[in-house]
Design a protein around this motif. Sequence first.
Motif, PDB file in Angstrom:
ATOM      1  N   TYR A 405      40.622  37.806  37.957  1.00  0.00           N
ATOM      2  CA  TYR A 405      40.149  36.331  38.967  1.00  0.00           C
ATOM      3  C   TYR A 405      38.894  37.943  38.649  1.00  0.00           C
ATOM      4  N   PHE A 406      37.997  36.957  39.328  1.00  0.00           N
ATOM      5  CA  PHE A 406      36.813  37.987  40.370  1.00  0.00           C
ATOM      6  C   PHE A 406      35.849  37.257  40.806  1.00  0.00           C
ATOM      7  N   ILE A 407      35.404  38.161  41.411  1.00  0.00           N
ATOM      8  CA  ILE A 407      34.280  38.295  42.598  1.00  0.00           C
ATOM      9  C   ILE A 407      33.272  38.699  42.789  1.00  0.00           C
ATOM     10  N   SER A 408      32.016  37.776  42.483  1.00  0.00           N
ATOM     11  CA  SER A 408      30.592  37.802  42.425  1.00  0.00           C
ATOM     12  C   SER A 408      29.819  38.115  43.679  1.00  0.00           C
ATOM     13  N   LYS A 409      29.326  38.928  44.221  1.00  0.00           N
ATOM     14  CA  LYS A 409      28.323  39.099  45.526  1.00  0.00           C
ATOM     15  C   LYS A 409      26.850  39.442  45.404  1.00  0.00           C
ATOM     16  N   LYS A 410      26.257  39.394  45.801  1.00  0.00           N
ATOM     17  CA  LYS A 410      24.774  39.483  45.987  1.00  0.00           C
ATOM     18  C   LYS A 410      23.979  39.458  47.033  1.00  0.00           C
ATOM     19  N   PHE A 411      23.993  41.334  47.292  1.00  0.00           N
ATOM     20  CA  PHE A 411      23.965  41.219  48.337  1.00  0.00           C
ATOM     21  C   PHE A 411      22.326  41.149  48.700  1.00  0.00           C
ATOM     22  N   ASN A 412      21.347  41.059  47.849  1.00  0.00           N
ATOM     23  CA  ASN A 412      20.433  41.297  48.177  1.00  0.00           C
ATOM     24  C   ASN A 412      19.709  40.934  46.830  1.00  0.00           C
ATOM     25  N   GLU A 413      17.944  40.527  46.813  1.00  0.00           N
ATOM     26  CA  GLU A 413      17.313  40.595  45.684  1.00  0.00           C
ATOM     27  C   GLU A 413      17.668  41.491  44.449  1.00  0.00           C
ATOM     28  N   LYS A 414      17.627  42.650  45.157  1.00  0.00           N
ATOM     29  CA  LYS A 414      18.031  43.730  44.306  1.00  0.00           C
ATOM     30  C   LYS A 414      19.152  43.847  43.814  1.00  0.00           C
ATOM     31  N   ASN A 415      20.520  44.498  44.278  1.00  0.00           N
ATOM     32  CA  ASN A 415      21.555  43.615  44.314  1.00  0.00           C
ATOM     33  C   ASN A 415      23.253  43.194  43.682  1.00  0.00           C
ATOM     34  N   LEU A 416      23.735  43.477  42.493  1.00  0.00           N
ATOM     35  CA  LEU A 416      24.708  41.988  42.794  1.00  0.00           C
ATOM     36  C   LEU A 416      25.709  43.217  42.698  1.00  0.00           C
ATOM     37  N   LEU A 417      27.135  42.861  42.973  1.00  0.00           N
ATOM     38  CA  LEU A 417      28.581  43.369  42.147  1.00  0.00           C
ATOM     39  C   LEU A 417      29.059  42.114  41.520  1.00  0.00           C
ATOM     40  N   LYS A 418      30.127  42.467  40.378  1.00  0.00           N
ATOM     41  CA  LYS A 418      31.159  41.721  40.509  1.00  0.00           C
ATOM     42  C   LYS A 418      31.923  42.855  39.513  1.00  0.00           C
ATOM     43  N   THR A 419      33.442  41.926  40.354  1.00  0.00           N
ATOM     44  CA  THR A 419      33.993  42.772  40.481  1.00  0.00           C
ATOM     45  C   THR A 419      35.843  41.993  39.976  1.00  0.00           C
ATOM     46  N   GLY A 420      36.668  42.249  38.908  1.00  0.00           N
ATOM     47  CA  GLY A 420      37.247  41.083  38.486  1.00  0.00           C
ATOM     48  C   GLY A 420      38.853  42.035  37.545  1.00  0.00           C
ATOM     49  N   ALA A 421      40.176  41.275  37.594  1.00  0.00           N
ATOM     50  CA  ALA A 421      41.104  41.696  37.195  1.00  0.00           C
ATOM     51  C   ALA A 421      41.567  40.836  36.403  1.00  0.00           C
ATOM     52  N   ASN A 422      42.323  41.065  35.702  1.00  0.00           N
ATOM     53  CA  ASN A 422      43.743  40.014  34.405  1.00  0.00           C
ATOM     54  C   ASN A 422      45.083  40.665  34.188  1.00  0.00           C
ATOM     55  N   TYR A 423      45.614  39.951  33.997  1.00  0.00           N
ATOM     56  CA  TYR A 423      46.966  39.951  33.618  1.00  0.00           C
ATOM     57  C   TYR A 423      47.478  39.212  32.436  1.00  0.00           C
ATOM     58  N   SER A 424      47.356  39.957  31.108  1.00  0.00           N
ATOM     59  CA  SER A 424      48.328  39.252  30.467  1.00  0.00           C
ATOM     60  C   SER A 424      49.666  39.253  29.917  1.00  0.00           C
ATOM     61  N   TYR A 425      50.471  38.447  29.745  1.00  0.00           N
ATOM     62  CA  TYR A 425      51.551  38.329  29.341  1.00  0.00           C
ATOM     63  C   TYR A 425      51.601  37.524  27.713  1.00  0.00           C
ATOM     64  N   LEU A 426      51.993  39.007  27.028  1.00  0.00           N
ATOM     65  CA  LEU A 426      51.908  38.830  25.408  1.00  0.00           C
ATOM     66  C   LEU A 426      53.216  38.607  25.148  1.00  0.00           C
ATOM     67  N   PHE A 427      53.772  36.796  24.488  1.00  0.00           N
ATOM     68  CA  PHE A 427      54.820  37.299  23.598  1.00  0.00           C
ATOM     69  C   PHE A 427      54.837  36.501  22.269  1.00  0.00           C
ATOM     70  N   PHE A 428      55.683  36.935  21.611  1.00  0.00           N
ATOM     71  CA  PHE A 428      55.468  36.839  19.762  1.00  0.00           C
ATOM     72  C   PHE A 428      57.632  36.648  18.917  1.00  0.00           C
ATOM     73  N   ASN A 429      56.847  35.997  18.179  1.00  0.00           N
ATOM     74  CA  ASN A 429      58.434  35.678  17.789  1.00  0.00           C
ATOM     75  C   ASN A 429      57.635  35.654  16.099  1.00  0.00           C
ATOM     76  N   TYR A 430      59.046  37.126  14.806  1.00  0.00           N
ATOM     77  CA  TYR A 430      58.281  37.636  13.911  1.00  0.00           C
ATOM     78  C   TYR A 430      59.187  36.936  13.282  1.00  0.00           C
ATOM     79  N   HIS A 431      59.264  36.488  12.080  1.00  0.00           N
ATOM     80  CA  HIS A 431      59.709  36.974  11.223  1.00  0.00           C
ATOM     81  C   HIS A 431      59.108  36.640   9.920  1.00  0.00           C
ATOM     82  N   GLU A 432      58.958  36.991   9.019  1.00  0.00           N
ATOM     83  CA  GLU A 432      58.817  38.015   7.890  1.00  0.00           C
ATOM     84  C   GLU A 432      59.486  38.585   6.688  1.00  0.00           C
ATOM     85  N   GLN A 433      59.804  37.234   5.453  1.00  0.00           N
ATOM     86  CA  GLN A 433      60.700  38.309   4.298  1.00  0.00           C
ATOM     87  C   GLN A 433      59.964  37.921   3.349  1.00  0.00           C
ATOM     88  N   SER A 434      60.427  39.134   1.783  1.00  0.00           N
ATOM     89  CA  SER A 434      59.893  39.537   1.083  1.00  0.00           C
ATOM     90  C   SER A 434      60.467  39.510   0.295  1.00  0.00           C
TER      91      SER A 434
END
Length: 778
Positions: A405-434
């Motif tokens: 999610y992010f939000i962007s606000k233009k206060f005036n012709e001189k100033n802009l603020l953009k703020t955001g965050a994210n969460y990633s759920y990372l999953f894996f399944n590894y099976h490597e043989q030699s």
Amino acid sequence: MFTETVFSQTLTQTIRGTVVDKDSKQPLTGATIIALETNPLIGNISDEQGKFKLAEVPLGRYTIKCSYLGYEDVVLSNIVLTSGKEMVLTLEMQEKIIQGESVTVFSNRDRDKTNNDLISISGRNFQPEETWRYAGTRADPSRMAANYAGVVSANDTRNDIIVRGNSPSGVLWKLEGVEIPNPNHFSGQGATGGPMSMLNNNLLASSDFLTGAFPAEYGNKTAAVFDLKLRRGNNEHHEFTGMFGINGLELGAEGPFSKNHKSSYLISYRYSTFALFNLLGINFGVSGIPTYQDATFLLNFPISKKDIVSIFGIGGMSKISLLDSKRDSSDWQFVAKGEDIVYGTKMAAGGISYTHFFNTNTYSKLTLSSGTALLHVMVDTLGIDNKKSQTYDNNSTDGNATIEYFISKKFNEKNLLKTGANYSYLFFNYHEQSYRPTEHSMIDLIKNNGNTGMVQAYTHWQHRFSDKIVLNTGIHFEDFLLNGSYSIEPRIGFNYKIGERNQVSFGYGMHSQTMPLMVYFFELYDTATHAYTTSNLNLGLMKSHHLIAGYDFNFIKNFRLKTEVYYQYLYDVPIKGNDSSSYSAINMGGDYGFPNVDSLVNKGTGYNYGAEFTLEKFFSNHYYFLVTTSLFESKYTGSDLVLRDTKFNGHYVLNTLVGYEFKYGKNKNQALSLDLKYTLAGGRRYTPIDLAASQFFNNEILIDSKAWNKQLPDYWRFDVKIGFRINTKHATHSIIAVCENVFGTKNILQQTYNTGIKNILTEYQLGVFPYGAYRVEF
């Protein structure tokens, strides 16, 4: 008679689109839009929704100028209008700081200005049309980016992006604002490149490519960012694309879901050219046929004036079987190694986004996305009478589910603020043989599955002191939840326009990244106790400081000279912690996977520095050229405390591209183009092979004390492309014929130890490589 009639017609097409404020994305009513080369001039005014339409514009190349009171003029050049597709544009206008002063965004500098206005330096706008126009790109965004200053790709077989001496594993791929897995066929774990791209240039829109000091919104990578956008489908008319070429047989469609609404769809599917020929019984003299297919789509739903929902996706699968057991004596494709290899990959990524406009100055975007990459590799060693014995097997899956999610606000012709965050759920399944000879059995290198997470957040403030002075500042935060490693990273950029011809820029950024997940979960097998230990779980983030200065000089209209100098210091780099070794994660990537290494610690260092030069003539008066030169050094230190060249330290690269377009036909509706490319680059670095040890163990043994201190001869190649564009009343036909490496230069790819001949084998890159493509749009 038909051809003569078509060539004599005055064919026309529509240019339409939307005019919006660059920062707030709000529509601008009453803007004036003109196609400058038309006679008499064709123009119109944007309506209350910011929309405009220029009807019955004769086919050709145009410059579109947009003017609006209180805003800087915007000029888009080199707009190619064909009969096969309407031209749909989004014109983003920047509000003036000094009202009443006449400012026109027409300088050469802005021809490649990034879409993201928060980028201050080391950014380039990427136009999909260039992948079709330039010689040697194979309609591949990665190979197109290899023409830019600071980028090296002296490899005919892969499209890895090596930027300023950094590993390709440090490249961040984003699509529609979402990080996606490696978008290439036949990729490997931890890699960001491959032999064939899944990205379809017919669906891409204007995008951004960054090579350093990224703005605060980009995180978890240290080398480069490819921020790609998909174009919106035509929301008024149904249009279709058919294409046949090196990337496959393609069918595409776009159009409105309903004429009463402005929702649209865009979709394309491609199937391997080689596999298609194989199905038809056409033999190329090889037993290993690469098969692949991919699809991309975007659905866009403007629910109301304040709300937009978009759904997008990309996916592909690939497989190749290199079977020595079935190899024919006439097969020229690969040298017998006494192995049967089956290599397959799959990738899918997609998401849904919701954009909401709170008011004329504030908007936000919520995105839910997911991506998955699967790898299957099986290797059988052939014995007497081609009897097979399995020596390697890898079935692995990496995936993520992300909310952003992010939000962007233009206060005036001189100033802009953009703020955001994210969460990633990372999953894996590894099976490597030699296979391990001492155990006479297959041993698990990794057999693990589970999940972890990553949190990232940022805030970015842009302050425009005037129309000529802009300051970008920000902070990026990331936390790797597996072991609590985190980083707080300041970013800053500054631009100063000196008159209308010159600009100086500065940028600094601290950046960090995790390793591929399988690095953390590698399990070391103890032959004495038959137990496994996992020693990399506490590995922290690899970090880098970027410092860049640039100068842009527009000495003549349509000509520009751009220079940048940079220094990067890399630290907390994973190296071996339990012995003296040349190993460093700096050198990983650019191949088909990461090596399995245990006991890693964050104690390595490295640095990159260099200078880059771009001399460019933008397309005008029927021709263009682009000359880029990069001079650089890339060094690192492993646990043996020896300062060495990195694997990617080629020292220099020179690219020269030039093209000319001839118009013909009574009304100049048709075009013939000639495009040339010359590349000269320092040879690939390598570690020499210990021949005696390799023969004794019958396996490739490298001399670690001489890691990367050898360099192959310089790489050079000359490419030629001839293209035709034929416009008929309702369709546009495009034909290209390409010959890469037209002089047949024997560039060395690598040296390997061959267990069959028990000697060092020199493998070469592609020789003369001709191919063609045909595209029809209607």
